[in-house]
Design a protein around this motif. Sequence first.
Motif, PDB file in Angstrom:
ATOM      1  N   CYS A   1       0.837  -1.202   0.000  1.00 13.41           N
ATOM      2  CA  CYS A   1       0.000   0.000   0.000  1.00 13.41           C
ATOM      3  C   CYS A   1       0.876   1.257   0.000  1.00 13.41           C
ATOM      4  CB  CYS A   1      -0.917   0.003   1.214  1.00 13.41           C
ATOM      5  SG  CYS A   1      -2.136  -1.317   1.190  1.00 13.41           S
ATOM      6  N   MET A   2       1.941   1.218   0.794  1.00 12.10           N
ATOM      7  CA  MET A   2       2.869   2.345   0.840  1.00 12.10           C
ATOM      8  C   MET A   2       3.529   2.531  -0.524  1.00 12.10           C
ATOM      9  SD  MET A   2       6.229   3.015   3.274  1.00 12.10           S
ATOM     10  CE  MET A   2       5.443   2.317   4.700  1.00 12.10           C
ATOM     11  N   LEU A   3       3.951   1.441  -1.136  1.00  9.02           N
ATOM     12  CA  LEU A   3       4.612   1.504  -2.433  1.00  9.02           C
ATOM     13  C   LEU A   3       3.677   2.064  -3.500  1.00  9.02           C
ATOM     14  CD1 LEU A   3       7.144   0.774  -4.141  1.00  9.02           C
ATOM     15  CD2 LEU A   3       6.023  -1.405  -4.593  1.00  9.02           C
ATOM     16  N   SER A   4       2.463   1.541  -3.591  1.00  3.50           N
ATOM     17  CA  SER A   4       1.542   2.016  -4.631  1.00  3.50           C
ATOM     18  C   SER A   4       1.152   3.475  -4.410  1.00  3.50           C
ATOM     19  CB  SER A   4       0.309   1.123  -4.725  1.00  3.50           C
ATOM     20  OG  SER A   4      -0.409   1.102  -3.522  1.00  3.50           O
ATOM     21  N   SER A   5       1.034   3.888  -3.167  1.00  2.00           N
ATOM     22  CA  SER A   5       0.739   5.298  -2.882  1.00  2.00           C
ATOM     23  C   SER A   5       1.896   6.202  -3.295  1.00  2.00           C
ATOM     24  CB  SER A   5       0.443   5.497  -1.393  1.00  2.00           C
ATOM     25  OG  SER A   5      -0.723   4.805  -1.035  1.00  2.00           O
ATOM     26  N   ALA A   6       3.112   5.761  -3.033  1.00  4.09           N
ATOM     27  CA  ALA A   6       4.288   6.544  -3.424  1.00  4.09           C
ATOM     28  C   ALA A   6       4.410   6.624  -4.948  1.00  4.09           C
ATOM     29  CB  ALA A   6       5.550   5.959  -2.804  1.00  4.09           C
ATOM     30  N   ILE A   7       4.090   5.535  -5.637  1.00  2.84           N
ATOM     31  CA  ILE A   7       4.100   5.556  -7.103  1.00  2.84           C
ATOM     32  C   ILE A   7       3.066   6.558  -7.604  1.00  2.84           C
ATOM     33  CG2 ILE A   7       3.588   4.228  -9.198  1.00  2.84           C
ATOM     34  CD1 ILE A   7       4.687   1.741  -7.675  1.00  2.84           C
ATOM     35  N   ALA A   8       1.856   6.491  -7.071  1.00  2.05           N
ATOM     36  CA  ALA A   8       0.785   7.402  -7.497  1.00  2.05           C
ATOM     37  C   ALA A   8       1.166   8.861  -7.256  1.00  2.05           C
ATOM     38  CB  ALA A   8      -0.512   7.061  -6.762  1.00  2.05           C
ATOM     39  N   ALA A   9       1.805   9.141  -6.125  1.00  2.00           N
ATOM     40  CA  ALA A   9       2.212  10.523  -5.825  1.00  2.00           C
ATOM     41  C   ALA A   9       3.236  11.011  -6.839  1.00  2.00           C
ATOM     42  CB  ALA A   9       2.777  10.600  -4.409  1.00  2.00           C
ATOM     43  N   SER A  10       4.183  10.165  -7.205  1.00  2.00           N
ATOM     44  CA  SER A  10       5.203  10.568  -8.176  1.00  2.00           C
ATOM     45  C   SER A  10       4.603  10.767  -9.562  1.00  2.00           C
ATOM     46  CB  SER A  10       6.324   9.527  -8.238  1.00  2.00           C
ATOM     47  OG  SER A  10       7.041   9.522  -7.023  1.00  2.00           O
ATOM     48  N   ILE A  11       3.677   9.898  -9.948  1.00  2.00           N
ATOM     49  CA  ILE A  11       2.997  10.067 -11.241  1.00  2.00           C
ATOM     50  C   ILE A  11       2.237  11.391 -11.244  1.00  2.00           C
ATOM     51  CG2 ILE A  11       1.126   9.179 -12.700  1.00  2.00           C
ATOM     52  CD1 ILE A  11       2.055   6.340 -11.866  1.00  2.00           C
ATOM     53  N   ALA A  12       1.563  11.701 -10.129  1.00  2.00           N
ATOM     54  CA  ALA A  12       0.816  12.962 -10.034  1.00  2.00           C
ATOM     55  C   ALA A  12       1.728  14.174 -10.157  1.00  2.00           C
ATOM     56  CB  ALA A  12       0.039  13.012  -8.714  1.00  2.00           C
ATOM     57  N   LEU A  13       2.988  14.015  -9.762  1.00  2.00           N
ATOM     58  CA  LEU A  13       3.956  15.106  -9.883  1.00  2.00           C
ATOM     59  C   LEU A  13       4.573  15.186 -11.279  1.00  2.00           C
ATOM     60  CD1 LEU A  13       5.738  14.789  -6.425  1.00  2.00           C
ATOM     61  CD2 LEU A  13       4.184  16.616  -7.186  1.00  2.00           C
ATOM     62  N   GLY A  14       4.147  14.305 -12.177  1.00  2.00           N
ATOM     63  CA  GLY A  14       4.599  14.362 -13.558  1.00  2.00           C
ATOM     64  C   GLY A  14       5.790  13.495 -13.897  1.00  2.00           C
ATOM     65  N   MET A  15       6.218  12.641 -12.984  1.00  2.00           N
ATOM     66  CA  MET A  15       7.355  11.755 -13.271  1.00  2.00           C
ATOM     67  C   MET A  15       6.916  10.609 -14.171  1.00  2.00           C
ATOM     68  SD  MET A  15       9.163  11.515  -9.583  1.00  2.00           S
ATOM     69  CE  MET A  15       9.150  12.964  -8.544  1.00  2.00           C
ATOM     70  N   SER A  16       7.876  10.057 -14.901  1.00  2.00           N
ATOM     71  CA  SER A  16       7.590   8.896 -15.732  1.00  2.00           C
ATOM     72  C   SER A  16       7.237   7.713 -14.837  1.00  2.00           C
ATOM     73  CB  SER A  16       8.807   8.548 -16.590  1.00  2.00           C
ATOM     74  OG  SER A  16       9.838   8.012 -15.771  1.00  2.00           O
ATOM     75  N   LEU A  17       6.619   6.720 -15.438  1.00  2.00           N
ATOM     76  CA  LEU A  17       6.262   5.523 -14.670  1.00  2.00           C
ATOM     77  C   LEU A  17       7.511   4.851 -14.114  1.00  2.00           C
ATOM     78  CD1 LEU A  17       3.993   3.762 -13.689  1.00  2.00           C
ATOM     79  CD2 LEU A  17       4.090   2.538 -15.859  1.00  2.00           C
ATOM     80  N   GLU A  18       8.545   4.715 -14.940  1.00  2.00           N
ATOM     81  CA  GLU A  18       9.786   4.079 -14.487  1.00  2.00           C
ATOM     82  C   GLU A  18      10.405   4.846 -13.318  1.00  2.00           C
ATOM     83  OE1 GLU A  18      14.262   3.025 -16.138  1.00  2.00           O
ATOM     84  OE2 GLU A  18      12.660   3.383 -17.585  1.00  2.00           O
ATOM     85  N   GLU A  19      10.502   6.150 -13.433  1.00  2.00           N
ATOM     86  CA  GLU A  19      11.087   6.950 -12.348  1.00  2.00           C
ATOM     87  C   GLU A  19      10.199   6.903 -11.104  1.00  2.00           C
ATOM     88  OE1 GLU A  19      13.835   9.226 -10.274  1.00  2.00           O
ATOM     89  OE2 GLU A  19      14.028   8.028 -12.088  1.00  2.00           O
ATOM     90  N   SER A  20       8.893   6.890 -11.292  1.00  2.00           N
ATOM     91  CA  SER A  20       7.967   6.805 -10.154  1.00  2.00           C
ATOM     92  C   SER A  20       8.177   5.512  -9.381  1.00  2.00           C
ATOM     93  CB  SER A  20       6.519   6.898 -10.645  1.00  2.00           C
ATOM     94  OG  SER A  20       6.263   8.152 -11.226  1.00  2.00           O
ATOM     95  N   VAL A  21       8.318   4.396 -10.089  1.00  2.00           N
ATOM     96  CA  VAL A  21       8.550   3.117  -9.432  1.00  2.00           C
ATOM     97  C   VAL A  21       9.901   3.127  -8.730  1.00  2.00           C
ATOM     98  CG1 VAL A  21       8.923   0.637  -9.800  1.00  2.00           C
ATOM     99  CG2 VAL A  21       7.022   1.812 -10.950  1.00  2.00           C
ATOM    100  N   ARG A  22      10.924   3.614  -9.409  1.00  2.00           N
ATOM    101  CA  ARG A  22      12.279   3.656  -8.827  1.00  2.00           C
ATOM    102  C   ARG A  22      12.291   4.471  -7.534  1.00  2.00           C
ATOM    103  NH1 ARG A  22      14.306   3.424 -12.478  1.00  2.00           N
ATOM    104  NH2 ARG A  22      16.085   2.981 -13.473  1.00  2.00           N
ATOM    105  N   ARG A  23      11.707   5.652  -7.568  1.00  2.00           N
ATOM    106  CA  ARG A  23      11.678   6.512  -6.376  1.00  2.00           C
ATOM    107  C   ARG A  23      10.837   5.899  -5.259  1.00  2.00           C
ATOM    108  NH1 ARG A  23      12.519  12.543  -6.993  1.00  2.00           N
ATOM    109  NH2 ARG A  23      13.807  12.713  -8.848  1.00  2.00           N
TER     110      ARG A  23
END
Length: 120
Positions: free
Chosen positions: A85-107
Amino acid sequence: LMPHCRIVTPNLPELAVLTGSAIAVDEASACRQGEELSRTLSTAVLVKGGHARGNEAVDWLLQPQCPPLRFMAPRLPREMRGTGCMLSSAIAASIALGMSLEESVRRAKRYVFDVLSGSA
């Protein structure tokens, strides 16, 4: 709802249910199941390897018509709940900030590891 998602993040038992398969016993079978789900849904799938064994927690990002991407972090020496849940929320937050999917997952993977290991 999953075909409308930008990414879905199943763990190995969830992936097995979604693909009607046995739980993947190695990275190759996890990737095959993830690729199957990605093709079926026409969306990205992040196969989370937290339920696997080994010294590394390996996740695989699978997207239609893209090569698989491997994300790794050292496995922490205890059982935890809520990490997906923490991971998917962090991915969603990064995507919302305009990061690529790959960078969102990495971060997101780095963030979760840092928080759970006490590095953050």
